[in-house]
Write a protein that holds these residues in place. Structure first.
Motif, PDB file in Angstrom:
ATOM      1  N   ARG A   1       0.728   6.280  -7.136  1.00 22.10           N
ATOM      2  CA  ARG A   1      -0.398   7.165  -7.467  1.00 22.10           C
ATOM      3  C   ARG A   1       0.065   8.610  -7.567  1.00 22.10           C
ATOM      4  NH1 ARG A   1      -6.151   5.047  -6.913  1.00 22.10           N
ATOM      5  NH2 ARG A   1      -5.692   2.832  -6.712  1.00 22.10           N
TER       6      ARG A   1
ATOM      7  N   THR B   1       0.828  -1.209   0.000  1.00 22.97           N
ATOM      8  CA  THR B   1       0.000   0.000   0.000  1.00 22.97           C
ATOM      9  C   THR B   1       0.864   1.262   0.000  1.00 22.97           C
ATOM     10  OG1 THR B   1      -1.697  -1.158   1.245  1.00 22.97           O
ATOM     11  CG2 THR B   1      -1.816   1.239   1.238  1.00 22.97           C
TER      12      THR B   1
ATOM     13  N   GLU C   1      -8.272   8.543  -3.166  1.00 25.92           N
ATOM     14  CA  GLU C   1      -6.986   7.866  -2.950  1.00 25.92           C
ATOM     15  C   GLU C   1      -6.508   8.013  -1.508  1.00 25.92           C
ATOM     16  OE1 GLU C   1      -5.239   8.140  -7.499  1.00 25.92           O
ATOM     17  OE2 GLU C   1      -5.004   9.829  -6.134  1.00 25.92           O
ATOM     18  N   ASN C   2      -6.735   9.178  -0.917  1.00 24.51           N
ATOM     19  CA  ASN C   2      -6.409   9.354   0.496  1.00 24.51           C
ATOM     20  C   ASN C   2      -7.116   8.292   1.342  1.00 24.51           C
ATOM     21  OD1 ASN C   2      -4.785  11.678   1.712  1.00 24.51           O
ATOM     22  ND2 ASN C   2      -5.799  12.691   0.001  1.00 24.51           N
TER      23      ASN C   2
ATOM     24  N   TRP D   1      -8.431   5.458   0.281  1.00 23.49           N
ATOM     25  CA  TRP D   1      -8.019   4.114  -0.153  1.00 23.49           C
ATOM     26  C   TRP D   1      -6.759   3.667   0.593  1.00 23.49           C
ATOM     27  CZ3 TRP D   1      -3.589   2.357  -2.639  1.00 23.49           C
ATOM     28  CH2 TRP D   1      -3.666   1.076  -3.209  1.00 23.49           C
ATOM     29  N   VAL D   2      -5.790   4.576   0.673  1.00 27.57           N
ATOM     30  CA  VAL D   2      -4.538   4.220   1.349  1.00 27.57           C
ATOM     31  C   VAL D   2      -4.813   3.817   2.796  1.00 27.57           C
ATOM     32  CG1 VAL D   2      -2.388   5.161   2.270  1.00 27.57           C
ATOM     33  CG2 VAL D   2      -3.034   5.610  -0.087  1.00 27.57           C
TER      34      VAL D   2
ATOM     35  N   HIS E   1      -0.018  11.143 -10.892  1.00 24.77           N
ATOM     36  CA  HIS E   1      -0.664  12.453 -10.991  1.00 24.77           C
ATOM     37  C   HIS E   1       0.293  13.528 -11.481  1.00 24.77           C
ATOM     38  CE1 HIS E   1      -4.571  11.481  -9.472  1.00 24.77           C
ATOM     39  NE2 HIS E   1      -4.092  10.943  -8.382  1.00 24.77           N
TER      40      HIS E   1
ATOM     41  N   VAL F   1      -2.800  13.761  -4.037  1.00 23.36           N
ATOM     42  CA  VAL F   1      -3.663  12.689  -4.536  1.00 23.36           C
ATOM     43  C   VAL F   1      -5.122  13.076  -4.325  1.00 23.36           C
ATOM     44  CG1 VAL F   1      -1.975  10.837  -4.205  1.00 23.36           C
ATOM     45  CG2 VAL F   1      -3.510  11.445  -2.345  1.00 23.36           C
ATOM     46  N   THR F   2      -6.047  12.281  -4.838  1.00 26.11           N
ATOM     47  CA  THR F   2      -7.460  12.629  -4.749  1.00 26.11           C
ATOM     48  C   THR F   2      -8.031  12.235  -3.387  1.00 26.11           C
ATOM     49  OG1 THR F   2      -8.221  10.475  -5.526  1.00 26.11           O
ATOM     50  CG2 THR F   2      -7.715  12.114  -7.221  1.00 26.11           C
TER      51      THR F   2
END
Ligand SMILES: Nc1ncnc2c1ncn2[C@@H]1O[C@H](COP(=O)(O)OP(=O)(O)OP(=O)(O)O)[C@@H](O)[C@H]1O
Ligand SMILES: [Mg+2]
Lengths: 278, 267
Positions: A39, A32, B97-98, B100-101, A43, B93-94
């Motif tokens: 990720r 993770t 995504e925040n 999700w992590v 971006h 990040v989106t």
């Protein structure tokens, strides 16, 4: 108090998941942390492209000139052949050293705190961050390989080479990222880190076999190169990438040294990292 | 029978010669919203950092959901959520995504993960912005995202350090409503700090007042107000009574700085 109330707690607390589950969980957490970095890079990939400039300058300008003048004895190899793995190692070093700054930035952004309150073992957090550095290392490897191709440098393209280079980049990135994070955890501010970062990278680079063979060095400098981890990274990469290149040690030994030092540094940093949230 | 989700016993933290938290003992009941009040530097954040396992206590002990923060920190971490004093999400990040992590770091099972993320976004009113980079969020949206992240793994105790600082009145109302809803929906206990007395009065079942590291008062807002022996006593008066002269001093400047930093951090 009635006995039924004793057996019926108001809230149920989760049971300890046990060691097996913890290990499986730790692996998921490790991937993770790395995926998170991927990720971010997705971006904003401009940085990856900008990082192509430095190896290009070294190979195209420095490498071409020194190949012409034959100033540096590199045995059966052309100087560009000799230099290419050195520049890849340099790229890995420079990319990984940046992780200390990134960690300080994440501390200031409160992200380190968020990581540290999550139930992720410290060594997994640190390991994940150091492995993240290899993502950028891989993109540097692609750039160096393409540059070498464009400059007509003869490289070994076998599966062993690709796998070996992959492994060497992971280990080298993790090692230098961990080193950089240790310094970041100790100094804690960007200003201080920048000073030390400069002070550290140049000696690591020049006191290694990256751009000249250690045989031309004075004895004291040669002694330094043996304790410089970058030397082992260059030595491994050179044997893997360049057909007919001899090494100081067998490549397996180089990789073993890198792995051992990287693990030790990760362990040390996993002790220091929690300080970043105090 | 478990009648507290959080207990501290003589919890103490020293920084050199300064005792930032001085033998503090209190307990928080399941589903309770507990407020820690006190002037700047009283030791609120230090207390929360010890309870969230970030800072080792100098002495004393604390248990969260029965887990000792010192001896079983990793177990304790599984049952707590934390919204730090300073804004702390990754702008690069989106929103999705925040979340999700952290869904993965908290080991929310694969089959539930997407549903939990969706639910947290929904709960905090961020569904429409899930794929927007967080650096383009407003301060209020960031706060809501942080709360969404901190509640996703259904913590037993949610720690919120000045959750509404720097928010406009509408955003503040939204955060208040979410805290209420969180407690009602999931039975989450909340420990929050604030400098806004009306906020403490409105949200908290009980409040503790810290002054120079000591817990100088602990009761329901109503009982504390009554204890002043005045008809029209407000929580503000209680605060002044216990924390004295320092109320107006310093706070405004530090708060302004913090809000501005919060804005800069989003870049
Ligand atoms: N890491 C640290 N090192 C040294 N002193 C510290 C540290 N953290 C906090 N302190 C000191 O401990 C005291 C309590 O600080 P703390 O941040 O807990 O106060 P607070 O009640 O949260 O204040 P505020 O309302 O301003 O957020 C202060 O005097 C502060 O300067
Ligand atoms: Mg504070």
């Amino acid at each position: 108090m009635p006995p039924s109330a004793v057996s019926e707690p108001v809230v149920r607390f989760p049971a300890d998941p046990g060691v097996g589950s913890a290990i499986r969980g730790a692996f998921g957490q490790l991937t993770t942390v790395v995926a998170y970095e991927a990720r971010k890079l997705a971006h904003d990939p401009t940085e990856l492209l900008l990082r192509a400039v430095q190896p290009a300058l070294w190979l195209v300008v420095f490498g071409s000139v020194f190949t012409k003048v034959h100033a540096i004895p590199t045995g059966s190899l052309t100087y560009l052949q000799f230099l290419t793995p050195g520049i890849l190692a340099q790229s890995v070093l420079f990319v990984a050293i940046f992780y200390g700054i990134a960690t300080i930035r994440e501390r200031e952004l409160g992200i380190v705190t968020k990581f540290l309150v999550s139930p992720t073992p410290r060594v997994v957090l640190v390991g994940g961050r150091t492995l993240s550095a290899s993502l950028r290392g891989f993109s540097q490897a692609v750039i160096v390989f393409l540059l070498a191709l464009a400059l007509g440098v003869t490289l070994d393209w076998s599966v062993v080479t690709v796998v070996g280079v992959f492994l060497a980049i992971i280990l080298g990135s993790a090692l230098f990222a961990a080193l950089s994070m240790i310094i970041a955890s100790l100094v804690k501010t960007q200003e201080r880190f920048l000073g030390i970062g400069q002070l550290m990278t140049m000696p690591l680079f020049f006191a290694s076999n990256a751009i000249y063979p250690i045989s031309i060095m004075p004895a004291w400098l040669r002694a330094v190169t043996y304790v410089n981890p970058l030397t082992y990274l260059v030595d491994a990469l050179r044997q893997l990438m360049i057909p007919g290149a001899g090494g100081m040690f067998p490549a397996g030994v180089d990789l073993g040294v890198l792995a051992a030092v990287a693990l030790m540094l990760i362990w040390v940093e996993s002790r220091l990292y929690p300080r970043m949230a105090q | 029978m478990i009648d507290s989700v959080l207990e501290t016993n003589e919890l103490t933290r020293e920084f050199g010669r300064l005792t930032a938290v001085d033998r503090v003992s209190f307990a928080v009941r399941p589903g309770e919203v507990f407020g820690l009040l006190g002037p700047n530097g009283a030791g609120k954040t230090t207390t929360i950092k010890m309870l969230t396992t970030l800072l080792p206590p100098t002495s004393g002990e604390a248990r969260v959901a029965q887990f000792d923060v010192r001896r079983q920190p990793n177990q304790a971490r599984r049952v707590i959520g934390y919204v730090p004093q300073l804004i702390s999400v990754d702008g690069q990040v989106t929103g999705y995504e925040n979340l999700w992590v952290f869904a993965r770091l908290y080991r929310i099972p694969h089959e539930e993960r997407e549903a939990r993320i969706r639910e947290a976004l929904e709960f905090m009113g961020l569904t429409a912005f899930r794929d927007v980079l967080v650096k383009n969020y407003s301060g209020g949206m960031i706060r809501r995202l942080e709360i969404a992240q901190a509640m996703m793994h259904r913590p037993h105790v949610l720690f919120m350090d000045e959750p509404t600082v720097g928010l406009d009145p509408l955003a503040r109302d939204a955060v208040w409503a979410q805290i209420e809803l969180l407690r009602r929906t999931y039975g989450t206990s909340v420990v929050l700090t604030t400098h806004y007395m009306e906020e403490a009065d409105h949200l908290c079942d009980r409040v503790g007042i810290l002054h120079r590291g000591r817990l100088v008062a602990l009761d329901t807002p109503a009982a504390l107000k009554a204890s002043l022996g005045r008809v029209d006593g407000s929580l503000e008066d209680v605060f002044v009574h216990y924390a004295g002269e320092e109320v107006e001093l310093g706070g405004a400047y530090r708060e302004a700085g913090r809000t501005r930093r919060a804005a800069v951090r989003r870049q």
